[in-house]
Design an enzyme around this catalytic site. Structure first.
Site, PDB file in Angstrom:
ATOM      1  N   ASP A  46      32.623  56.676  57.094  1.00  0.00           N
ATOM      2  CA  ASP A  46      31.954  56.399  55.821  1.00  0.00           C
ATOM      3  C   ASP A  46      31.490  54.950  55.734  1.00  0.00           C
ATOM      4  OD1 ASP A  46      32.258  58.863  54.765  1.00  0.00           O
ATOM      5  OD2 ASP A  46      33.959  58.361  53.481  1.00  0.00           O
ATOM      6  N   LYS A  68      26.301  56.586  52.375  1.00  0.00           N
ATOM      7  CA  LYS A  68      25.084  55.997  51.816  1.00  0.00           C
ATOM      8  C   LYS A  68      24.624  54.843  52.680  1.00  0.00           C
ATOM      9  CE  LYS A  68      26.176  56.951  47.091  1.00  0.00           C
ATOM     10  NZ  LYS A  68      26.670  56.445  45.867  1.00  0.00           N
ATOM     11  N   MET A 183      35.088  52.458  41.597  1.00  0.00           N
ATOM     12  CA  MET A 183      33.688  52.831  41.335  1.00  0.00           C
ATOM     13  C   MET A 183      33.285  52.520  39.885  1.00  0.00           C
ATOM     14  SD  MET A 183      33.713  56.464  43.375  1.00  0.00           S
ATOM     15  CE  MET A 183      35.359  56.974  42.885  1.00  0.00           C
TER      16      MET A 183
HETATM   17  N1  SAH Z   1      39.561  56.205  49.272  1.00  0.00           N
HETATM   18  C1  SAH Z   1      39.232  54.868  48.835  1.00  0.00           C
HETATM   19  C2  SAH Z   1      38.397  54.879  47.566  1.00  0.00           C
HETATM   20  C3  SAH Z   1      37.030  55.505  47.735  1.00  0.00           C
HETATM   21  S1  SAH Z   1      36.076  55.459  46.263  1.00  0.00           S
HETATM   22  C4  SAH Z   1      40.521  54.062  48.652  1.00  0.00           C
HETATM   23  O1  SAH Z   1      41.609  54.640  48.685  1.00  0.00           O
HETATM   24  O2  SAH Z   1      40.433  52.849  48.499  1.00  0.00           O
HETATM   25  C5  SAH Z   1      35.107  54.008  46.496  1.00  0.00           C
HETATM   26  C6  SAH Z   1      35.626  52.871  45.649  1.00  0.00           C
HETATM   27  O3  SAH Z   1      36.785  52.310  46.222  1.00  0.00           O
HETATM   28  C7  SAH Z   1      34.680  51.711  45.503  1.00  0.00           C
HETATM   29  O4  SAH Z   1      33.701  51.956  44.528  1.00  0.00           O
HETATM   30  C8  SAH Z   1      35.625  50.624  45.084  1.00  0.00           C
HETATM   31  O5  SAH Z   1      35.972  50.765  43.723  1.00  0.00           O
HETATM   32  C9  SAH Z   1      36.867  50.948  45.889  1.00  0.00           C
HETATM   33  N2  SAH Z   1      36.978  50.178  47.145  1.00  0.00           N
HETATM   34  C10 SAH Z   1      37.143  50.662  48.373  1.00  0.00           C
HETATM   35  N3  SAH Z   1      37.273  49.669  49.280  1.00  0.00           N
HETATM   36  C11 SAH Z   1      37.190  48.519  48.576  1.00  0.00           C
HETATM   37  C12 SAH Z   1      37.274  47.129  48.926  1.00  0.00           C
HETATM   38  N4  SAH Z   1      37.461  46.720  50.180  1.00  0.00           N
HETATM   39  N5  SAH Z   1      37.163  46.227  47.930  1.00  0.00           N
HETATM   40  C13 SAH Z   1      36.992  46.607  46.649  1.00  0.00           C
HETATM   41  N6  SAH Z   1      36.911  47.887  46.274  1.00  0.00           N
HETATM   42  C14 SAH Z   1      37.014  48.845  47.210  1.00  0.00           C
END
Ligand code: SAH
Length: 268
Positions: A46, A68, A183
């Site tokens: 992803d 995306k 998000m």
């Molecule tokens: N499975 C992922 C979340 C996926 S949804 C997890 O457990 O972290 C996608 C959202 O995750 C983004 O919009 C943001 O809010 C958050 N996110 C994921 N990686 C991030 C990072 N390195 N820094 C800040 N936000 C992050």
């Protein structure tokens, strides 16, 4: 370097491993994730997976991007699931690599369900979710005994891209002292308004943590009523987490990453 001092399950041909890559820092991946990166024949990843982790993929493996890019819509979820089933059907060892934890707002459940329905054997390898590990890199603990005995992880938009109407804002605002939004950057104005309307103090500490656990990490702290404007002013970009609650105030003392007393020297 590839062999580990503990026995790990073999990655079998025709199996899919659904693996969390953590928020960014490659040092945060699990031994199982490392094992899969070295042994997979095909890697489907992803947008949120850090490039430094993709650099660990066995060079002989096929890589496929499923997410995306450049504002184009993401690959359709059924297409991704079907692709995993197809690759496994070809007898490949398939690594499905996702940012953070695959079962937390990562659509990992949908993919695992599709694999289960198709009779494809799979394993789930949890990852450090950004809402806990990413906050830790900003010096914000998910809990502390003085501040909260509960925490909620909330998505800032639903499948249609709007603020989810399945969230009971009043109940959430009242019952849970620390709220971590994924998000949520796009709808931050409305989210903050809803929380304040539901009784959260306008001056409650809030933070936005962008690109957590990467060299591009940025953190903005402001009172809840001002957090959306502050994030805009600082040109904060996604991916970003939003955290609301008294744990944010602890960052003053716990920001180990930027503190000259506690931070490691930069490499080189
Ligand atoms: N499975 C992922 C979340 C996926 S949804 C997890 O457990 O972290 C996608 C959202 O995750 C983004 O919009 C943001 O809010 C958050 N996110 C994921 N990686 C991030 C990072 N390195 N820094 C800040 N936000 C992050």
């Amino acid at each position: 370097m590839d062999s580990l001092p503990i026995p790990l399950p073999e990655m079998l041909p025709g199996h899919v491993w659904l693996v969390g890559a953590g928020p960014g820092d490659p040092g945060l991946i699990s031994l199982l994730a490392w094992h899969a990166l070295r042994h997979a024949d095909a890697v489907v990843y992803d947008a949120l997976v850090d490039q430094r982790i993709l650099d660990l993929v066995n060079p002989a493996a096929v890589r496929e991007y499923a997410g995306k890019r450049g504002g184009k819509p993401s690959a359709r979820q059924p297409d991704i699931s079907n692709r995993l089933i197809e690759l496994a059907g070809q007898g490949l060892r398939v690594l499905r690599l996702k940012g953070g934890d695959p079962f937390l707002f990562g659509r990992g459940a949908e993919e695992a369900l599709a694999l289960a329905d198709a009779g494809v054997p799979f394993r789930v390898v949890p990852g450090v979710t950004s809402g806990v590990g990413g906050l830790a890199y900003a010096g914000i603990p998910a809990t502390s005994r003085e501040t909260n005995s509960a925490i909620a992880f909330v998505t800032g938009h639903d499948a249609t891209g709007d603020v989810p109407d399945t969230v009971d804002w009043a109940a959430l605002a009242k019952a849970v002292p620390v709220l971590v939004f994924y998000m949520a950057l796009k709808h931050l104005d409305r989210i903050a308004e809803q929380l304040i309307a539901a009784g959260r103090p306008a001056d409650e500490p809030a933070a936005v943590v962008s690109r957590a656990a990467t060299p591009a990490q940025r953190v903005v702290v402001a009172p809840l009523a001002e957090i959306a404007a502050a994030a805009r002013r600082e040109n904060i970009e996604p991916p970003a987490l939003v955290v609301v609650g008294q744990v944010v105030a602890l960052r003053d003392r716990l920001n180990w990453l930027d503190n000259p007393l506690t931070a490691e020297p930069a490499p080189g």
